[in-house]
Design a protein around this motif. Structure first.
Motif, PDB file in Angstrom:
ATOM      1  N   VAL A  10       0.825  -1.207   0.000  1.00 12.01           N
ATOM      2  CA  VAL A  10       0.000   0.000   0.000  1.00 12.01           C
ATOM      3  C   VAL A  10       0.863   1.262   0.000  1.00 12.01           C
ATOM      4  O   VAL A  10       1.997   1.244   0.491  1.00 12.01           O
ATOM      5  CB  VAL A  10      -0.978   0.012   1.202  1.00 12.01           C
ATOM      6  CG1 VAL A  10      -1.918  -1.191   1.150  1.00 12.01           C
ATOM      7  CG2 VAL A  10      -0.245   0.040   2.524  1.00 12.01           C
ATOM      8  N   PRO A  11       0.324   2.364  -0.544  1.00 12.13           N
ATOM      9  CA  PRO A  11       1.095   3.603  -0.670  1.00 12.13           C
ATOM     10  C   PRO A  11       1.047   4.478   0.587  1.00 12.13           C
ATOM     11  O   PRO A  11       0.696   5.652   0.530  1.00 12.13           O
ATOM     12  CB  PRO A  11       0.410   4.296  -1.856  1.00 12.13           C
ATOM     13  CG  PRO A  11      -1.017   3.883  -1.728  1.00 12.13           C
ATOM     14  CD  PRO A  11      -0.964   2.462  -1.231  1.00 12.13           C
ATOM     15  N   ALA A  14       4.467   2.670   6.999  1.00 10.53           N
ATOM     16  CA  ALA A  14       4.135   1.541   7.869  1.00 10.53           C
ATOM     17  C   ALA A  14       3.572   2.011   9.212  1.00 10.53           C
ATOM     18  O   ALA A  14       2.595   1.448   9.711  1.00 10.53           O
ATOM     19  CB  ALA A  14       5.360   0.660   8.091  1.00 10.53           C
ATOM     20  N   GLY A  15       4.169   3.028   9.809  1.00  9.50           N
ATOM     21  CA  GLY A  15       3.696   3.522  11.100  1.00  9.50           C
ATOM     22  C   GLY A  15       2.275   4.031  11.049  1.00  9.50           C
ATOM     23  O   GLY A  15       1.497   3.821  11.988  1.00  9.50           O
ATOM     24  N   GLN A  16       1.904   4.675   9.944  1.00 12.44           N
ATOM     25  CA  GLN A  16       0.539   5.173   9.784  1.00 12.44           C
ATOM     26  C   GLN A  16      -0.453   4.025   9.698  1.00 12.44           C
ATOM     27  O   GLN A  16      -1.501   4.046  10.343  1.00 12.44           O
ATOM     28  CB  GLN A  16       0.422   6.025   8.516  1.00 12.44           C
ATOM     29  CG  GLN A  16       1.179   7.325   8.559  1.00 12.44           C
ATOM     30  CD  GLN A  16       1.162   8.008   7.201  1.00 12.44           C
ATOM     31  OE1 GLN A  16       1.378   7.377   6.165  1.00 12.44           O
ATOM     32  NE2 GLN A  16       0.901   9.316   7.217  1.00 12.44           N
ATOM     33  N   VAL A  17      -0.131   3.032   8.897  1.00  9.35           N
ATOM     34  CA  VAL A  17      -1.031   1.887   8.716  1.00  9.35           C
ATOM     35  C   VAL A  17      -1.160   1.110  10.020  1.00  9.35           C
ATOM     36  O   VAL A  17      -2.267   0.736  10.431  1.00  9.35           O
ATOM     37  CB  VAL A  17      -0.552   0.974   7.568  1.00  9.35           C
ATOM     38  CG1 VAL A  17      -1.387  -0.300   7.500  1.00  9.35           C
ATOM     39  CG2 VAL A  17      -0.598   1.730   6.239  1.00  9.35           C
ATOM     40  N   GLU A 104      10.020   0.486   0.538  1.00  9.33           N
ATOM     41  CA  GLU A 104      10.681   1.712   0.079  1.00  9.33           C
ATOM     42  C   GLU A 104       9.856   2.934   0.477  1.00  9.33           C
ATOM     43  O   GLU A 104       8.696   2.800   0.865  1.00  9.33           O
ATOM     44  CB  GLU A 104      10.919   1.657  -1.417  1.00  9.33           C
ATOM     45  CG  GLU A 104       9.668   1.426  -2.223  1.00  9.33           C
ATOM     46  CD  GLU A 104       9.977   0.949  -3.622  1.00  9.33           C
ATOM     47  OE1 GLU A 104       9.317   1.459  -4.538  1.00  9.33           O
ATOM     48  OE2 GLU A 104      10.840   0.083  -3.804  1.00  9.33           O
ATOM     49  N   ALA A 105      10.450   4.079   0.411  1.00  8.64           N
ATOM     50  CA  ALA A 105       9.869   5.329   0.910  1.00  8.64           C
ATOM     51  C   ALA A 105       8.373   5.465   0.619  1.00  8.64           C
ATOM     52  O   ALA A 105       7.943   5.385  -0.530  1.00  8.64           O
ATOM     53  CB  ALA A 105      10.611   6.511   0.305  1.00  8.64           C
ATOM     54  N   GLY A 106       7.626   5.641   1.693  1.00  9.68           N
ATOM     55  CA  GLY A 106       6.200   5.912   1.560  1.00  9.68           C
ATOM     56  C   GLY A 106       5.317   4.721   1.287  1.00  9.68           C
ATOM     57  O   GLY A 106       4.122   4.887   1.061  1.00  9.68           O
TER      58      GLY A 106
END
Length: 144
Positions: A10-11, A14-17, A104-106
């Protein structure tokens, strides 16, 4: 025991999800079929983990199915996991594990694995067809 597993990239960070997955008390706001979600007995445990008891009411109106699921949830931010265990109410045995891995980033990879047995054979049979559908709808929400 019936098992189900799905993985999506997903775009999102990881911390947000992981924070969203761990926010069980807000599931009624964004999870398909969840009508009510409550959290009780929040506590910190060893290793920086936290645990709480969750009560989640689900309903699938088209089939006339509604059930309240009770579980003990453990959040391990360091390992990127949220684990729900239950042997209460309609559930004979349930283990649901969300694993969120930074990429990878984001972006991140989100895996949902569910192993369950319901007390009622009829409910188990009915849910076996729904778990796949619901889990895919939940995962799609993370992709948006």
């Amino acid at each position: 025991m019936t098992q189900f597993s799905t993985t999506r990239r997903v775009p999102h960070e990881a911390g947000q999800v992981l924070a969203i997955v761990a926010d069980v008390g807000s599931y009624a706001e964004f999870m398909p079929l969840v009508r009510k979600a409550m959290v009780r007995n929040r506590r910190e445990i060893e290793g920086g983990r936290r645990t709480f008891d969750a009560e989640v009411a689900i309903a699938f109106d088209r089939l006339g199915v509604s059930e309240t699921l009770y579980s003990q949830v453990t959040v391990d931010m360091e390992r990127g996991t949220v684990t729900a265990l239950s042997e209460e109410g309609a559930v004979k045995s349930l283990k649901a594990v969300w694993t969120v891995t930074a990429e990878e980033a984001g972006t991140c990879t989100v895996q949902l694995s569910i192993d369950y047995v319901m007390r009622s054979r009829a409910l188990h049979f009915l849910l076996s067809g729904l778990v796949d559908t619901v889990a895919r709808r939940v995962m799609t929400a993370f992709e948006e």
